[in-house]
Design an enzyme around this catalytic site. Structure first.
Site, PDB file in Angstrom:
ATOM      1  N   SER A  81       0.862  -1.189   0.000  1.00 25.66           N
ATOM      2  CA  SER A  81       0.000   0.000   0.000  1.00 25.66           C
ATOM      3  C   SER A  81       0.894   1.233   0.000  1.00 25.66           C
ATOM      4  O   SER A  81       1.758   1.365  -0.866  1.00 25.66           O
ATOM      5  CB  SER A  81      -0.954  -0.026   1.199  1.00 25.66           C
ATOM      6  N   THR A  82       0.748   2.127   0.961  1.00 19.06           N
ATOM      7  CA  THR A  82       1.532   3.358   0.997  1.00 19.06           C
ATOM      8  C   THR A  82       3.033   3.063   0.995  1.00 19.06           C
ATOM      9  O   THR A  82       3.523   2.303   1.820  1.00 19.06           O
ATOM     10  CB  THR A  82       1.177   4.176   2.248  1.00 19.06           C
ATOM     11  N   HIS A 142      -2.591  -1.121  -3.328  1.00 21.52           N
ATOM     12  CA  HIS A 142      -3.749  -0.250  -3.145  1.00 21.52           C
ATOM     13  C   HIS A 142      -3.599   1.018  -3.981  1.00 21.52           C
ATOM     14  O   HIS A 142      -2.710   1.831  -3.731  1.00 21.52           O
ATOM     15  CB  HIS A 142      -3.896   0.141  -1.668  1.00 21.52           C
ATOM     16  N   MET A 147      -0.250   1.137   4.962  1.00 20.43           N
ATOM     17  CA  MET A 147      -1.090   1.550   6.079  1.00 20.43           C
ATOM     18  C   MET A 147      -2.151   0.484   6.367  1.00 20.43           C
ATOM     19  O   MET A 147      -2.650  -0.165   5.459  1.00 20.43           O
ATOM     20  CB  MET A 147      -1.763   2.882   5.701  1.00 20.43           C
ATOM     21  N   ASP A 152      -4.498  -4.769   5.908  1.00 20.15           N
ATOM     22  CA  ASP A 152      -4.905  -5.614   4.790  1.00 20.15           C
ATOM     23  C   ASP A 152      -3.743  -6.502   4.356  1.00 20.15           C
ATOM     24  O   ASP A 152      -2.624  -6.026   4.155  1.00 20.15           O
ATOM     25  CB  ASP A 152      -5.371  -4.745   3.612  1.00 20.15           C
TER      26      ASP A 152
END
Length: 345
Positions: free
Chosen positions: A164-165, A190, A285, A288
């Protein structure tokens, strides 16, 4: 009580600046220390107000936001959250910004509902950016990692990666370390719709050894292929048909607040590939993918989590580590080598 986070908002649209201002007004831990319509104004405000985070519009007339971002990253590293319209051009610029070291990108709403919060979720990104080490935003060169190994030690049949991030740079670095004859690789990063196609195209241009593209439904996964889950309203999973692994894209509700979800992908890999698979969870973040990595680990897969020191955001890999889902916890620049040296359990 902690000091509020000081944010500089850079956007040529007065309306967008007003909407961001209204959204942040609901969060007492965030204050707007300045607003700028262009980089010249922003430069002066950075010196004057010393913001903790900058929100930067991707597309502004009569300026080059990427050049401005490059100067920020090189001369005065400050976490930058890009604000991008959901257009092909906006997505392409945003991906470039993320590769240059921007913290994350927030999709600018296509329409505004009267009385609604058009920028809901931006405060969460700003808060996370402010509490991440500034050093992580400085550009890394994936090609600088020394990769001496030319082949995988064992015959893994499928590799699944979630991020993600911070994942844009992390994924590039990991994939750059893999040789042409790598197992099929499926990735869930993401990102909003449109962004994943641009991201996949850029990776495919930069990493010659692998064939990288956005995933299509029902595609047979072959060695040397990397398929990235499309952003939007579909989850990506894999299944086994006639002795081969194929992609499956299905519209469904978000899982852990995300669509596509890393957990959905990892769960399917655990079910269909078991101990012939490898799972890698990178910076991001939230949580997930942590439970999905645990499912893979329990199914006999080899699992790797990025370590705290090299993560832009130590969220997803932290939860995975706490659950005992990781066979190894590895710094980013060593993940490719660790994967190729891993043992089939």
């Amino acid at each position: 009580m902690e000091k509020p986070i000081k944010v500089l908002v850079v956007d040529d649209s007065r309306t967008a600046r007003a909407l961001i201002r209204r959204s942040f007004a609901q969060h007492p831990d965030i204050v707007i220390c300045g607003e700028a319509a262009n980089p010249i104004e922003a430069r002066d405000l950075i010196i004057k107000d010393q913001p903790d985070v900058i929100t930067l519009d991707v597309e502004m007339p009569s300026m080059n936001g990427l050049q401005f971002l490059d100067k920020i990253m090189r001369l005065r590293p400050i976490p930058v959250v890009m604000v991008s319209g959901l257009t092909a051009r906006g997505a392409d610029i945003a991906i470039t910004a993320l590769q240059m070291g921007a913290f994350d990108c927030f999709p600018k709403p296509l329409s505004v509902t009267p009385g609604g919060d058009a920028f809901a979720g931006l405060a969460r990104l700003v808060r996370q950016a402010a509490h991440s080490p500034v050093a992580k935003f400085q550009r890394n060169d994936p090609a600088s990692a020394q990769q001496h190994q030319k082949a995988w030690s064992h015959d893994f049949r499928l590799v699944a990666i979630g991020a993600s991030t911070g994942g844009v740079e992390a994924l590039e670095q990991v994939l750059s370390g893999f040789p042409r004859q790598s197992p099929p690789i499926v990735v869930c990063q993401h990102m909003p719709a449109l962004f994943t196609a641009s991201f996949a195209n850029r990776l495919n241009q930069k990493i010659e050894a692998l064939s990288i593209s956005e995933a299509r439904n029902g595609e047979v996964l072959l060695p040397g292929m990397v398929r990235i889950a499309p952003g939007g309203d579909r989850h990506m999973s894999v299944e086994r048909r006639d002795g081969q692994y194929v992609t499956r894209l299905l519209k469904a509700a978000p899982v852990n607040g995300h669509c596509p979800s890393v957990d959905v992908l990892f769960d399917s890999v655990a079910e269909y590939a078991g101990n012939h698979a490898m799972g890698i969870i990178l910076t991001g973040m939230g949580q997930d993918g942590a439970e999905g990595l645990l499912a893979m680990h329990r199914a006999g897969a080899w699992t790797i989590a990025q370590d705290r020191a090299s993560s832009v955001v130590y969220g997803m890999p932290r939860v995975a580590a706490e659950l005992g889902a990781a066979s190894q916890i590895v710094p980013l620049d060593q993940i490719s080598a660790a994967a190729m040296n891993a043992q089939i359990r």
